[in-house]
Write a protein that holds these residues in place. Sequence first.
Motif, PDB file in Angstrom:
ATOM      1  N   PHE A 178       0.817  -1.288  -0.131  1.00  0.00           N
ATOM      2  CA  PHE A 178      -0.211   0.015   0.178  1.00  0.00           C
ATOM      3  C   PHE A 178       1.054   1.286  -0.004  1.00  0.00           C
TER       4      PHE A 178
ATOM      5  N   ASN B  83      -5.033   3.247  -2.314  1.00  0.00           N
ATOM      6  CA  ASN B  83      -4.306   2.231  -1.529  1.00  0.00           C
ATOM      7  C   ASN B  83      -3.807   3.141  -0.364  1.00  0.00           C
ATOM      8  N   ASP B  84      -4.518   4.054   0.121  1.00  0.00           N
ATOM      9  CA  ASP B  84      -3.912   4.904   1.079  1.00  0.00           C
ATOM     10  C   ASP B  84      -3.961   4.193   2.668  1.00  0.00           C
TER      11      ASP B  84
ATOM     12  N   LEU C 268      -4.508   0.441   4.946  1.00  0.00           N
ATOM     13  CA  LEU C 268      -4.286  -1.097   5.055  1.00  0.00           C
ATOM     14  C   LEU C 268      -5.382  -1.652   5.833  1.00  0.00           C
TER      15      LEU C 268
END
Length: 429
Positions: A336, A344-345, A347
């Motif tokens: 990420f 994908n900022d 998790l």
Amino acid sequence: MAEFEVYGRGFVPSARWVSQVVDMGQIVNVGEVDFDFSKWRRGQNGVLMSAPESNAQVQVEIKTGLDDTPIAYQSYNDLQQMVEVTRSEYEKLKSRVFSWDPPSVGWRGPIVEDLDEWSFWAPPLREPGQVPSVPRGRYIQLQIQVTTDELWSFARLDSLCIEVSPILADRVLGEIAVAGELLTEYQLAEVKVGERTEFVCAIDAQFNGSRQSGFDALRFLTPSSSSFVELQMGDLLARVEPDSVVQEEAGFVLYLPRTVDHREPGSLRVRLETTVFGVVGQFEIEVFSRASDSLPQSVEAGNASMEISTDQLRVVAQEVSFTSVLGQVDIQPPMFTPQGDGINDQLQIRFTLFGILGGSEVTVQIFALDGRVMREIPVGALKFGRQQVVWDGRDEKGLVVPPGLYLVQVNVVSDKGVIRRGSSVALVY
């Protein structure tokens, strides 16, 4: 005696009042319980003053019954087995005082709660407008508890209203089994914890003439998220398509293609899938009518079908399936990029807890490869089921951690110590 007062040192932190048995005149379903209470403080010279900031509280408990007393009086038959007798009959019997007094005909047995005709006390209601989990009943009994942690403060129950309506069916019985294992040796349906399982639920509605209006919808509350598979209806069960199925967070609502009433009672069989994460998986079902203002009616556990032998609406976990309270940790995405671009900022840290009823403390830790703790996320007490925690890629100071490999570890406090499982993740820019 109509009234009395009690004096002593200190103060009474809790007071409990149990009502007389209230006859509703007919068997009813119970809905919302509304109540109002006020908080007071006793000032100088005993003068009462309103004290809305006080911590005093009121909670209401309720139970329902089919006869006029929640107490069962017992004697013995000629086989020394306990049998229920009326109160007047009990008072004529001889009292057993010594251990050698015979448990036989003519002697008094124990006085116990009547769990055949009465429900248990429902979980306490602490807010007005809640619906207690009680079955249908003609008789109602209330238990009010008032608590305070201050010497001069107390609460007063000002009003209480219970919503009731006539029953939809004389009785609605249900039982559930694992698909392919309808007949079990010990009347228990056993499942593997954490595995998606298909269940068969049989429902049988009984009517007393035309006095009950019937129902055309069912709500299933399942141990975890579930999905509808199939519906069968009729005396000779045949597959039919429901009007619709509405998914809910903890189950679903099934709308039937026709009304089940005294003209067409028949039976129902519903196939569904869900997952059990605890020692016991409880299914709760209620029936209701779309065209009526009547309250929903609970489905009672019982013998709804000769083809299913459980007579229960609960299942139990197989002992061999409890290897750990914590399942595998799943990381998404495996790589990420917390750059703030919306891609994908964050998790997603997903894991499953098994067999935890009251709640266990869970924390998530992020480690660098040299063993340093970069971030610790206190999750709090969690129960069994699928869980998810989010990490934003920042450390304890709120700064984005450098690119590299990190270890994500989930810690669960259990009666066997702290259970730990982890997985690695790559952070890149």
